[in-house]
Design a protein around this motif. Structure first.
Motif, PDB file in Angstrom:
ATOM      1  N   UNK A 235     -21.360  22.942 -47.872  1.00 35.39           N
ATOM      2  CA  UNK A 235     -22.256  22.339 -48.843  1.00 35.39           C
ATOM      3  C   UNK A 235     -21.509  22.186 -50.165  1.00 35.39           C
ATOM      4  N   UNK A 236     -20.500  21.324 -50.142  1.00 34.75           N
ATOM      5  CA  UNK A 236     -19.650  21.153 -51.322  1.00 34.75           C
ATOM      6  C   UNK A 236     -19.282  19.684 -51.454  1.00 34.75           C
TER       7      UNK A 236
ATOM      8  N   UNK B 296      -6.911  20.957 -55.565  1.00 29.79           N
ATOM      9  CA  UNK B 296      -5.784  20.738 -54.654  1.00 29.79           C
ATOM     10  C   UNK B 296      -4.572  21.550 -55.087  1.00 29.79           C
ATOM     11  N   UNK B 297      -3.918  22.190 -54.134  1.00 26.06           N
ATOM     12  CA  UNK B 297      -2.782  23.066 -54.444  1.00 26.06           C
ATOM     13  C   UNK B 297      -1.645  22.301 -55.107  1.00 26.06           C
ATOM     14  N   UNK B 298      -1.336  21.095 -54.609  1.00 24.89           N
ATOM     15  CA  UNK B 298      -0.233  20.321 -55.191  1.00 24.89           C
ATOM     16  C   UNK B 298      -0.502  19.981 -56.649  1.00 24.89           C
TER      17      UNK B 298
ATOM     18  N   UNK C 155      -4.028  27.935 -48.169  1.00 31.52           N
ATOM     19  CA  UNK C 155      -4.663  26.640 -47.905  1.00 31.52           C
ATOM     20  C   UNK C 155      -4.160  25.592 -48.883  1.00 31.52           C
ATOM     21  N   UNK C 156      -4.469  24.342 -48.617  1.00 37.56           N
ATOM     22  CA  UNK C 156      -4.062  23.253 -49.502  1.00 37.56           C
ATOM     23  C   UNK C 156      -5.151  22.857 -50.476  1.00 37.56           C
ATOM     24  N   UNK C 157      -6.356  23.401 -50.308  1.00 35.52           N
ATOM     25  CA  UNK C 157      -7.460  23.042 -51.190  1.00 35.52           C
ATOM     26  C   UNK C 157      -8.586  24.058 -51.069  1.00 35.52           C
ATOM     27  N   UNK C 158      -9.499  24.029 -52.050  1.00 33.83           N
ATOM     28  CA  UNK C 158     -10.741  24.792 -51.970  1.00 33.83           C
ATOM     29  C   UNK C 158     -11.751  24.126 -52.893  1.00 33.83           C
TER      30      UNK C 158
ATOM     31  N   UNK D 184     -14.735  26.918 -48.727  1.00 34.39           N
ATOM     32  CA  UNK D 184     -14.639  25.583 -48.125  1.00 34.39           C
ATOM     33  C   UNK D 184     -13.253  24.989 -48.355  1.00 34.39           C
ATOM     34  N   UNK D 185     -12.678  24.439 -47.304  1.00 30.62           N
ATOM     35  CA  UNK D 185     -11.398  23.735 -47.371  1.00 30.62           C
ATOM     36  C   UNK D 185     -11.649  22.273 -47.045  1.00 30.62           C
ATOM     37  N   UNK D 186     -11.037  21.376 -47.790  1.00 32.59           N
ATOM     38  CA  UNK D 186     -11.288  19.949 -47.575  1.00 32.59           C
ATOM     39  C   UNK D 186     -10.764  19.545 -46.200  1.00 32.59           C
ATOM     40  N   UNK D 187     -11.594  18.851 -45.459  1.00 25.53           N
ATOM     41  CA  UNK D 187     -11.230  18.427 -44.112  1.00 25.53           C
ATOM     42  C   UNK D 187     -11.854  17.049 -43.855  1.00 25.53           C
TER      43      UNK D 187
END
Length: 274
Positions: free
Chosen positions: A150-151, A158-160, A258-261, A268-271
């Protein structure tokens, strides 16, 4: 096979007449066999209860359950795809006894009848794996389920991007740290900045270092309260550099590989969903 007034299409895997005995092609410990054994251990009355009776004979619930569970283990979720595999894949053909329910029957069965017993079936499969010595109960099992959080997509960090902005901040702090040392040198007539530039390049910048710079400047301002350069540097460190550095450090902890949250749901991780 009869259960009171409910009738099912005959399903006896020991009496099948096939051009080729499919079972001889299936390895002894293949997952399809384990699914078959687990479902066979289920109480028949548990599977029959959802049926109201009447109308044409239904496909046997155990057969449908085996086919669907095995399909899920192969990451096949489409009813149409399962229907297709029932005529092409030997494991599906064996589990179904060469019967070919269409995708509507498959979808109706799993949406109306299977949902209340699915966990019992999975527990049975895990128990069979343990009995066969294929797994130990202390092992952890993680399935491939993707849960939509729910995000909002625009709340993701983003990590980058964090790495990019943190590097830019560190470079700015290194320049300011040199200016701070020059300010102190002018007032105290010392040479503390010698070799500092090289040292700063080699040392990772942390929020603790920025706090130390603030304390050093505030101590200097106690004796030189009119130093405008020192006052400006303190304001910049307190209002900009330190809060941003703390934020980036917290974000790096939340990434945890992870690469994102998401800011609204840190788990939640972006997928990209299909």
């Amino acid at each position: 096979m009869k259960y009171d007034h409910i009738s099912f299409v005959n399903y006896n895997m020991n009496q099948l007449v096939l051009p080729l005995d499919l079972e001889i092609l299936i390895p002894q410990n293949h997952l399809s066999i384990i699914v078959h054994e687990a479902v066979e251990k289920l109480d028949d009355t548990l599977l029959v209860q959802p049926y109201k009776g009447g109308g044409r004979p239904s496909y046997h619930p155990k057969m449908l359950l085996k086919v669907i569970i095995y399909a899920y283990t192969q990451k096949v979720y489409s009813g149409r795809q399962i229907e297709k595999l029932l005529t092409e894949n030997i494991y599906f053909m064996w589990l179904s006894g060469s019967q070919t329910p269409d995708f509507r029957t498959i979808n109706r069965f799993r949406s109306e009848r299977m949902k209340d017993i699915i966990y019992q079936v999975f527990f049975s499969i895990v128990e069979l794996l343990r009995e066969k010595g294929l797994v130990k109960l202390e092992h952890y099992f993680v399935d491939g389920t993707k849960i939509e959080a729910n995000a909002n997509q625009y709340t993701f960090v983003w990590r980058k991007a964090t790495e990019k902005y943190e590097k830019s901040l560190d470079d700015k702090y290194r320049q300011l740290a040199l200016q701070i040392e020059h300010i102190l040198e002018k007032e105290e007539k010392t040479a503390t900045s010698m070799g500092l530039e090289e040292k700063l390049k080699e040392t990772p910048i942390t929020s603790e270092q920025i706090e130390q710079s603030i304390k050093k400047l505030e101590k200097h301002l106690e004796t030189e309260p009119k130093n405008k350069e020192a006052k400006k540097a303190v304001r910049l460190l307190k209002k900009d550099y330190l809060p941003r550095k703390v934020k980036y450090e917290e974000q790096n902890q939340l990434f945890n590989g992870r690469n994102s949250f998401s800011k609204t749901d840190n788990d939640a991780t972006f997928m990209r969903m299909k």
